[in-house]
Each structure stands twice: as structure tokens, then as C-alpha cells.
Scaffold this motif. Structure first.
Motif, mmCIF file in Angstrom:
data_model
loop_
_atom_site.group_PDB
_atom_site.id
_atom_site.type_symbol
_atom_site.label_atom_id
_atom_site.label_comp_id
_atom_site.label_asym_id
_atom_site.label_seq_id
_atom_site.Cartn_x
_atom_site.Cartn_y
_atom_site.Cartn_z
ATOM 1 N N PHE A 250 53.183 44.460 44.533
ATOM 2 C CA PHE A 250 52.029 44.240 45.029
ATOM 3 C C PHE A 250 51.389 43.139 44.799
ATOM 4 C CE2 PHE A 250 52.744 43.871 40.568
ATOM 5 C CZ PHE A 250 51.800 42.845 40.089
ATOM 6 N N LYS A 251 49.722 42.173 45.084
ATOM 7 C CA LYS A 251 49.104 40.907 45.149
ATOM 8 C C LYS A 251 47.645 40.888 44.565
ATOM 9 C CE LYS A 251 49.189 39.903 50.080
ATOM 10 N NZ LYS A 251 49.617 38.872 51.155
ATOM 11 N N LYS A 252 47.527 39.695 43.905
ATOM 12 C CA LYS A 252 46.252 39.683 43.819
ATOM 13 C C LYS A 252 45.368 38.342 44.286
ATOM 14 C CE LYS A 252 47.161 40.817 39.141
ATOM 15 N NZ LYS A 252 46.707 40.344 37.311
ATOM 16 N N GLY A 253 44.812 38.790 45.667
ATOM 17 C CA GLY A 253 45.051 37.300 47.156
ATOM 18 C C GLY A 253 45.644 37.788 48.111
ATOM 19 N N ALA A 254 45.289 37.266 49.405
ATOM 20 C CA ALA A 254 45.707 37.546 50.170
ATOM 21 C C ALA A 254 47.081 36.734 50.513
ATOM 22 C CB ALA A 254 44.753 37.139 51.393
ATOM 23 N N ALA A 255 46.589 35.273 49.988
ATOM 24 C CA ALA A 255 47.694 33.950 50.021
ATOM 25 C C ALA A 255 48.540 34.313 48.927
ATOM 26 C CB ALA A 255 46.685 32.996 50.280
ATOM 27 N N SER A 256 48.716 35.327 47.912
ATOM 28 C CA SER A 256 49.568 35.381 47.296
ATOM 29 C C SER A 256 50.669 36.218 47.538
ATOM 30 C CB SER A 256 48.886 36.000 46.302
ATOM 31 O OG SER A 256 47.633 35.373 45.690
ATOM 32 N N LEU B 297 42.778 43.057 45.378
ATOM 33 C CA LEU B 297 44.173 43.372 44.556
ATOM 34 C C LEU B 297 45.453 44.335 46.280
ATOM 35 C CD1 LEU B 297 46.095 43.994 42.686
ATOM 36 C CD2 LEU B 297 44.738 46.269 42.991
ATOM 37 N N PHE B 298 46.109 44.237 46.684
ATOM 38 C CA PHE B 298 47.174 44.453 47.481
ATOM 39 C C PHE B 298 48.083 45.519 47.749
ATOM 40 C CE2 PHE B 298 44.770 40.605 48.831
ATOM 41 C CZ PHE B 298 44.236 40.769 50.415
ATOM 42 N N PHE B 299 48.643 46.386 47.844
ATOM 43 C CA PHE B 299 49.877 46.808 47.568
ATOM 44 C C PHE B 299 50.474 46.853 48.818
ATOM 45 C CE2 PHE B 299 47.167 48.720 43.455
ATOM 46 C CZ PHE B 299 48.536 48.751 42.892
#
Length: 347
Positions: A90-96, A127-129
Motif C-alpha cells: 500500500f501507499k499514501k499518495g501516488a508519488a509515495s 490510498l493505493f493498494f
């Protein structure tokens, strides 16, 4: 017309806020993207390869609750080893940078594993998975089925669909003994081709024709096909495939071959939109109509009285007992004693 569109958007927004949940559905390419693997309407699987599954971006559904709860159910064949791995990021933000959340190694003792977790995000986060499935065994596989990923308290920003379909319908031409199928797209993006299939039972389909799509278009386009092999009652299913191999399967339509020329036709076609049975009547069916939903054994599930304006209408029949994969008989009768039935298998 503008007022109706605005009303639909308003209702859609309320429903979204009330549901506040994402459920993966491999029959709907707006809910996922994959880099490789085998994808069907029911599941995504990976064998002897390393493939990624991306979920759409998510934002919080509630400004007062910052906790996102999620559940993943993972399936594997029994012959995977510890050299095979499935990892959820997972990540918080597209650039993370991606953060490792869960790692599963091939386990011959447990073919289905489920894990539930939670994560806190702020109202400004996206939020991305991502799921990475790695299988070195040609005879083994990882798989995720439709419905196996659930994420709560989020609003998905769904991926754009290759096409926007306005309608898909068909009828039997008694004079020529053919079935006439038509569909209309409002927009098309990266659309390679359509596959039209038919079935006598609504379960086992065979390909009738493959027709090229328009690629990219922002204008309505009409498609049609005449099936000359129309000796039985048929379900017709339409699938759209884009240039990347992603596809979308649309709900089938049922065409009944009329053998009695004296029969007054009331039903245009019926389909299931995911939550309701939709019955479209033919022009001329003016006045009150009885619409019954029957189970395969003839038992009446739901009885409904509707008013038709005589120009052909669509009626939504809601019943909590109607589930996916169910065989239904829809019976429509008018005040003059005319009665039609149609078969429907909910996808």
C-alpha cells in the motif's frame, strides 16, 4: 432531460456515501488493473509468472472516521512452495513509495488464507493498494476471486472504462426467422473488438461473431448483428475487449422465438443490473400490468402491479431474495388476459 440526469447523479452520490465500501469485481474492469495473468469475470490467477494487480485509488468516505478496514482472501493451489510468494503493498499518495503490508508464501497445508487489517489515513490522503503474485511452478497458481477483496470507509476512484454502453437489446423477426441484435456506445476508449455469444441455458455460451470496435470515439455509434441460426430461445451476451486485453462482460438479453402468431407480445427484454430485475415492455402495453418473478419450480417470489404508458417502459423489480447465479422466470400479463414469460439467469 437535463433534470433527469442531475437526479441520477444525486441519487448515485447518496448511494456511494451510504455504502462506503469497495469490493473487487473481475467482471468490471473499472475496479482493477492487471499487468498479466489470467483474468475471467470470476477471478484473476497467476501461474509461472510475476504479475501485479492494482486496485483503484481510494479516498476517505467519512471526514470523522480516519480508519480504513480491509480484508483480502487469497487462494492458491496445493503444490506451491515457499519459493512462491504473494505480497500486498500500500501507499499514501501516488508519488509515495510502496510499503509492504503482507507477505504470503506458498503453503501446501492451507489453500485459502484470509487476513483483515486496518490503516489510518488523513482526509487529504489518497490510498493505493497493489498485489504482486509470484509463481515459479507451472502447475501451481495464486488466485483472487471476485468479492475476495473488501475495503471499508472508502470511495473508490474507479479506472475509466473502455466504453460507455447506452443499450444492448434484441428481438426475433418472425417473418425472416432471424434474431436481430443491436447495441449503442456513447463513448469508446481503446476499444478493440466486441464478442457476441449465445446460449440456450444462460450458462454455457458459444461465440457467434467478433466485430471490430471503433478504437476511440466520443460520438454515439450503433452496432447490429443478425443471427440467422435462430431456431431456439437464446440468451445473448456481449463482451468488449480493448487493445490491452482487458475486457468487460455486459448483462445478457433473452430472445424468445415466438411460434404462435396470435400471441400479443408484452415483453421486449429482461436483464439483471446487479441489484434489480429490469423488465422492458413493448409499445402498446398500455394500462396496468402484473409482473411476477417466479423461481425455477414455479413458486412466485414477487408479485408487482405497474402502470405502463403504452410507449414501452422499463420497470425495476427489487427483491432481496434475488441473488447472482439464480434462474428466474418473469411473467407479464395485462388486463386483456395476454401473458408472456421470459427466462433470466442472473449473472
Amino acid at each position: 432531460m437535463k433534470r433527469n440526469i442531475l437526479s441520477l447523479i444525486f441519487i448515485f452520490s447518496i448511494t456511494y456515501a451510504a455504502n462506503a465500501q469497495y469490493v473487487i469485481n473481475f467482471a468490471n474492469p473499472a475496479t482493477y488493473q492487471v499487468t498479466c495473468g489470467s483474468t475471467t469475470p470470476s477471478q484473476w490467477s497467476v501461474s509461472k509468472s510475476t504479475c501485479d494487480l492494482y486496485l483503484p485509488p481510494f479516498v476517505l468516505a467519512s471526514v470523522s472516521n480516519f480508519t480504513v478496514n480491509y480484508t483480502f482472501k487469497i487462494n492458491q493451489s496445493g503444490n506451491l512452495t515457499t519459493s512462491d510468494a504473494l505480497t500486498v503493498f500500500f501507499k499514501k499518495g501516488a508519488a509515495s513509495a510502496w510499503i509492504t503490508d503482507t507477505v504470503l508464501l506458498g503453503n501446501v497445508d492451507n489453500n485459502v488464507r484470509t487476513f483483515s487489517k486496518s490503516i489510518n489515513i488523513s482526509s487529504s490522503d489518497t490510498l493505493f493498494f497493489k498485489v504482486e503474485a509470484h509463481s515459479v511452478n507451472a502447475n501451481g497458481f495464486w488466485a483472487i476471486k471476485s468479492g475476495d477483496i473488501n475495503i471499508g470507509n472508502v470511495v473508490p476512484i474507479y479506472f475509466p472504462l473502455p466504453i460507455e454502453l447506452a443499450e444492448f437489446k434484441g428481438y426475433h423477426n418472425t417473418d425472416k426467422n432471424v434474431n436481430h441484435l443491436t447495441w449503442t456506445t456513447i463513448t469508446e476508449v481503446n476499444n478493440s473488438y466486441f464478442t457476441l455469444e449465445k446460449s440456450t441455458d444462460g450458462i454455457n455460451y458459444e461465440t457467434v461473431v467478433v466485430l471490430p470496435g471503433a478504437g476511440n470515439s466520443n460520438m454515439p455509434i450503433n452496432y447490429e448483428f443478425i443471427d440467422k441460426a435462430a431456431d431456439y430461445d437464446y440468451y445473448y451476451r456481449l463482451t468488449q475487449t480493448d487493445f490491452d486485453g482487458k475486457f468487460e462482460v455486459f448483462y445478457p438479453v433473452f430472445i424468445k422465438k415466438t411460434t404462435d402468431n396470435s400471441l400479443v407480445s408484452l415483453i421486449d427484454h429482461v436483464w439483471f443490473n446487479g441489484s434489480s430485475v429490469v423488465v422492458k415492455t413493448l409499445p402498446g402495453s398500455e394500462g396496468n400490468l402484473n409482473i411476477d418473478l417466479l423461481a425455477s419450480d414455479g413458486r412466485i417470489i414477487s408479485n408487482n402491479i405497474v402502470s405502463d404508458d403504452g410507449y414501452g417502459s422499463e420497470f425495476l423489480i427489487d427483491d432481496a431474495s434475488v441473488k447472482s447465479g439464480q434462474f428466474l422466470i418473469i411473467r407479464v400479463s395485462d388486463k386483456n388476459g395476454n401473458q408472456n414469460t421470459a427466462k433470466l439467469v442472473t449473472p
